[in-house]
Design an enzyme around this catalytic site. Sequence first.
Site, PDB file in Angstrom:
ATOM      1  N   THR A  95       0.873  -1.178   0.000  1.00 52.55           N
ATOM      2  CA  THR A  95       0.000   0.000   0.000  1.00 52.55           C
ATOM      3  C   THR A  95       0.905   1.221   0.000  1.00 52.55           C
ATOM      4  OG1 THR A  95      -1.584  -1.245   1.318  1.00 52.55           O
ATOM      5  CG2 THR A  95      -1.907   1.136   1.186  1.00 52.55           C
TER       6      THR A  95
ATOM      7  N   LYS B 148      -7.866   1.078  -3.486  1.00 52.33           N
ATOM      8  CA  LYS B 148      -7.481   0.580  -2.148  1.00 52.33           C
ATOM      9  C   LYS B 148      -7.525   1.717  -1.114  1.00 52.33           C
ATOM     10  CE  LYS B 148      -5.062  -1.483   1.186  1.00 52.33           C
ATOM     11  NZ  LYS B 148      -5.553  -2.552   2.029  1.00 52.33           N
TER      12      LYS B 148
ATOM     13  N   LYS C 152      -1.771   4.736   8.508  1.00 56.12           N
ATOM     14  CA  LYS C 152      -0.994   4.869   7.270  1.00 56.12           C
ATOM     15  C   LYS C 152      -1.926   4.986   6.057  1.00 56.12           C
ATOM     16  CE  LYS C 152       1.496   2.058   4.009  1.00 56.12           C
ATOM     17  NZ  LYS C 152       2.080   0.765   3.644  1.00 56.12           N
TER      18      LYS C 152
HETATM   19  P1  NAD Z   1       5.799  -6.012   7.139  1.00 55.90           P
HETATM   20  O1  NAD Z   1       6.519  -4.851   7.692  1.00 55.90           O
HETATM   21  O2  NAD Z   1       5.481  -7.178   8.010  1.00 55.90           O
HETATM   22  O3  NAD Z   1       6.594  -6.584   5.850  1.00 55.90           O
HETATM   23  C1  NAD Z   1       7.361  -5.798   4.975  1.00 55.90           C
HETATM   24  C2  NAD Z   1       8.706  -6.479   4.797  1.00 55.90           C
HETATM   25  O4  NAD Z   1       9.499  -5.741   3.876  1.00 55.90           O
HETATM   26  C3  NAD Z   1       9.512  -6.557   6.105  1.00 55.90           C
HETATM   27  O5  NAD Z   1       9.779  -7.907   6.404  1.00 55.90           O
HETATM   28  C4  NAD Z   1      10.798  -5.783   5.789  1.00 55.90           C
HETATM   29  O6  NAD Z   1      11.949  -6.331   6.398  1.00 55.90           O
HETATM   30  C5  NAD Z   1      10.854  -5.911   4.287  1.00 55.90           C
HETATM   31  N1  NAD Z   1      11.704  -4.906   3.647  1.00 55.90           N
HETATM   32  C6  NAD Z   1      11.802  -3.574   3.930  1.00 55.90           C
HETATM   33  N2  NAD Z   1      12.710  -2.993   3.105  1.00 55.90           N
HETATM   34  C7  NAD Z   1      13.174  -3.975   2.299  1.00 55.90           C
HETATM   35  C8  NAD Z   1      14.125  -4.015   1.248  1.00 55.90           C
HETATM   36  N3  NAD Z   1      14.795  -2.911   0.871  1.00 55.90           N
HETATM   37  N4  NAD Z   1      14.361  -5.195   0.647  1.00 55.90           N
HETATM   38  C9  NAD Z   1      13.705  -6.318   1.023  1.00 55.90           C
HETATM   39  N5  NAD Z   1      12.796  -6.354   2.015  1.00 55.90           N
HETATM   40  C10 NAD Z   1      12.544  -5.198   2.639  1.00 55.90           C
HETATM   41  O7  NAD Z   1       4.459  -5.433   6.484  1.00 55.90           O
HETATM   42  P2  NAD Z   1       3.168  -6.259   6.031  1.00 55.90           P
HETATM   43  O8  NAD Z   1       2.153  -6.205   7.109  1.00 55.90           O
HETATM   44  O9  NAD Z   1       3.602  -7.564   5.469  1.00 55.90           O
HETATM   45  O10 NAD Z   1       2.638  -5.316   4.856  1.00 55.90           O
HETATM   46  C11 NAD Z   1       3.291  -5.239   3.605  1.00 55.90           C
HETATM   47  C12 NAD Z   1       2.532  -4.263   2.727  1.00 55.90           C
HETATM   48  O11 NAD Z   1       1.180  -4.701   2.551  1.00 55.90           O
HETATM   49  C13 NAD Z   1       2.436  -2.860   3.341  1.00 55.90           C
HETATM   50  O12 NAD Z   1       2.549  -1.892   2.336  1.00 55.90           O
HETATM   51  C14 NAD Z   1       1.054  -2.832   3.975  1.00 55.90           C
HETATM   52  O13 NAD Z   1       0.510  -1.535   4.090  1.00 55.90           O
HETATM   53  C15 NAD Z   1       0.282  -3.701   3.005  1.00 55.90           C
HETATM   54  N6  NAD Z   1      -0.888  -4.366   3.604  1.00 55.90           N
HETATM   55  C16 NAD Z   1      -0.804  -4.904   4.843  1.00 55.90           C
HETATM   56  C17 NAD Z   1      -1.921  -5.520   5.408  1.00 55.90           C
HETATM   57  C18 NAD Z   1      -1.858  -6.129   6.787  1.00 55.90           C
HETATM   58  O14 NAD Z   1      -2.915  -6.397   7.368  1.00 55.90           O
HETATM   59  N7  NAD Z   1      -0.694  -6.369   7.355  1.00 55.90           N
HETATM   60  C19 NAD Z   1      -3.111  -5.592   4.670  1.00 55.90           C
HETATM   61  C20 NAD Z   1      -3.158  -5.059   3.388  1.00 55.90           C
HETATM   62  C21 NAD Z   1      -2.036  -4.441   2.856  1.00 55.90           C
END
Ligand code: NAD
Length: 304
Positions: free
Chosen positions: A96, A171, A246
């Site tokens: 997102t 979204k 966010k």
């Molecule tokens: P998260 O923080 O658990 O996962 C993101 C991952 O990206 C982390 O493990 C981090 O170490 C990794 N990362 C950061 N920089 C990096 C890089 N340069 N190279 C490789 N890896 C890197 O977040 P999440 O909850 O898994 O969410 C991921 C995305 O999905 C976000 O944008 C979030 O807004 C969206 N989202 C989340 C949810 C939810 O309920 N968690 C629902 C819908 C959408």
Amino acid sequence: MTSIAWIGLGNMGSRMSAHLVSAGHDVRGYDVVDALRDGAASHGITPVASVGEAVDGADVVILSLPKGEHVRAVLAGEDGVFAHAAANTLILDTSTVDLETSAWCHSEASARGFRFVDSPVSGGIQGAEAATLAFMLGGAEADVAAAKEIVAPMAGNVLAVGEPTHGIAAKLVNNMMLGVSILAMSEGAQLAKELGLDAQSFFDVARVSSGDSWALRTWYPVPGVVPGAAANHNFDASFSAMLCHKDVTLAVDGAEAAGVHVPAATLIRDQLQRLLDDGFGGKDCTLVIRETSRDGSVDGWDGR
Ligand code: NAD
């Protein structure tokens, strides 16, 4: 079998990528956190040590990263996707992000001969685990058609929303509406209580009346009414205040840029901000009911 590079193996990415392995694809995974790469290996993902190694020879690259700045760095960085992927590679961003970043991704990818589809998801960690996510796809028609096939094993619904950035726009607008629903539900639940109504009785009325909403049915913020609601579990997060903040912030920013007035969304953004400021960003977003409370106490919450 498609060769897929998965970048970002966090809460969402680790679960989503596992379904692609189950669907028979060859998935290479990278995250900056070593332990997450090891964890992904237990789901059949091949862990690799860099973005470059992940995308080398991949047909499709999928991102699941925290914010727009991470997406830009992973795509355009020195060891990034643009530097290592083969021409015509299909790149899907499930993160997102802000609208500007999504537009940037489309134009920068296309200028380098890649295909890009904004592919945000709704359904949370539970949806990622159960492969029931809703995917909202934005991009050129042929690229969206290709993306649909790739995301199918992770999805309950796949929606081709429209042109580049229309997936992320949908979204953000959806989650802004969710935020406003939470605001209405919180104020309603608290006022019903203060007027002496039994929580279950009021819920039963609103559920079949014009006050009904997805938020009310799923997350009613009073203990003992809706089984899965965070109110039954000390407001431990199903959708954290931080993530909700966010998404609403990105939507409000988008509205400002578009010249649209969104006073209700601005209000819930600020209420969520106060939860974050007080150290409760990891708690559930429905804890904003605290804002309606005379003394800051909330039924079902221990205050910590
Ligand atoms: P998260 O923080 O658990 O996962 C993101 C991952 O990206 C982390 O493990 C981090 O170490 C990794 N990362 C950061 N920089 C990096 C890089 N340069 N190279 C490789 N890896 C890197 O977040 P999440 O909850 O898994 O969410 C991921 C995305 O999905 C976000 O944008 C979030 O807004 C969206 N989202 C989340 C949810 C939810 O309920 N968690 C629902 C819908 C959408």
